[in-house]
Design a protein around this motif. Structure first.
Motif, mmCIF file in Angstrom:
data_model
loop_
_atom_site.group_PDB
_atom_site.id
_atom_site.type_symbol
_atom_site.label_atom_id
_atom_site.label_comp_id
_atom_site.label_asym_id
_atom_site.label_seq_id
_atom_site.Cartn_x
_atom_site.Cartn_y
_atom_site.Cartn_z
ATOM 1 N N ALA A 150 0.833 -1.202 0.000
ATOM 2 C CA ALA A 150 0.000 0.000 0.000
ATOM 3 C C ALA A 150 0.869 1.253 0.000
ATOM 4 N N ALA A 163 2.465 1.665 -3.367
ATOM 5 C CA ALA A 163 1.466 1.970 -4.400
ATOM 6 C C ALA A 163 0.814 3.330 -4.178
ATOM 7 N N VAL A 178 -1.412 4.198 -1.700
ATOM 8 C CA VAL A 178 -2.798 4.145 -1.224
ATOM 9 C C VAL A 178 -2.792 3.691 0.235
ATOM 10 N N SER A 203 -7.822 0.956 2.203
ATOM 11 C CA SER A 203 -8.348 1.125 0.849
ATOM 12 C C SER A 203 -7.894 -0.024 -0.051
ATOM 13 N N LEU A 204 -6.645 -0.436 0.128
ATOM 14 C CA LEU A 204 -6.120 -1.527 -0.699
ATOM 15 C C LEU A 204 -6.818 -2.842 -0.365
ATOM 16 N N SER A 206 -10.151 -2.604 -2.091
ATOM 17 C CA SER A 206 -10.018 -2.647 -3.548
ATOM 18 C C SER A 206 -9.715 -4.041 -4.059
ATOM 19 N N PRO A 229 -11.072 -1.682 -8.094
ATOM 20 C CA PRO A 229 -9.961 -0.736 -8.177
ATOM 21 C C PRO A 229 -9.774 -0.200 -9.588
ATOM 22 N N ARG A 230 -9.140 0.943 -9.670
ATOM 23 C CA ARG A 230 -8.744 1.467 -10.971
ATOM 24 C C ARG A 230 -7.643 0.583 -11.533
ATOM 25 N N SER A 255 -5.012 1.623 -12.837
ATOM 26 C CA SER A 255 -3.741 2.203 -12.401
ATOM 27 C C SER A 255 -3.337 1.657 -11.027
ATOM 28 N N THR A 256 -4.315 1.379 -10.160
ATOM 29 C CA THR A 256 -4.007 0.796 -8.851
ATOM 30 C C THR A 256 -3.470 -0.619 -9.008
ATOM 31 N N LYS A 262 0.059 -0.399 -10.165
ATOM 32 C CA LYS A 262 0.941 0.051 -9.075
ATOM 33 C C LYS A 262 1.211 -1.079 -8.083
ATOM 34 N N VAL A 263 0.187 -1.863 -7.785
ATOM 35 C CA VAL A 263 0.356 -2.989 -6.859
ATOM 36 C C VAL A 263 1.298 -4.021 -7.459
#
Length: 134
Positions: free
Chosen positions: A53, A56, A58, A62-63, A66, A73-74, A76-77, A80-81
């Motif tokens: 998190a 990334a 966030v 939230s993670l 998501s 999640p988006r 993009s998330t 990133k993860v």
């Protein structure tokens, strides 16, 4: 005296990037976004949800939300993860998947030539005799 069982957690069996990549790749083949998100959550927990998190950008809470089956999640998330775990998103043709699966199966069969033999191997016979002595 009853038997106690612990809850199975796939995150306990993800030991390195190869395990993570294989698990996520397998789950991606199902074409089920919810299963993939859940697998990504399992993998993030194996790596440390807090660390992933943070990297990334966030919050941990939230993670968790998501990457649950109910999450949304988006993209993009997700990227990133994956990046925080040292993994990358990849798209291949279905033909490539089929060929890779055939190659993996051929390698496995070559490494395990007696896996489907009806006759037990010497190791199996030894193990059975040891069990019989217990």
């Amino acid at each position: 005296m009853g038997v106690e069982f612990s809850k199975y957690d796939v995150a306990d069996y993800i030991r390195d990037q190869d395990d993570a990549a294989a698990y996520l790749d397998l789950m991606a083949h199902d074409n089920d976004p919810k299963s993939f998100l859940e697998a990504l959550g399992d993998t993030a927990r194996a790596y440390s949800m807090h660390k992933i998190a943070t990297e990334a950008g966030v919050s941990r809470e939230s993670l968790y939300r998501s990457l649950s089956r109910e999450g949304n999640p988006r993209f993009s998330t997700i990227v990133k993860v994956l990046d925080a775990m040292g993994l990358a998103f990849c798209v291949v043709t279905k033909e490539q998947l089929r060929q890779e699966a055939e190659e993996r199966e051929a390698r496995w069969q070559a490494e395990h030539p007696h896996a489907f033999d009806d006759e037990p191997t010497e190791d199996e016979e030894e193990a059975e005799s040891q069990i019989g002595r217990l």
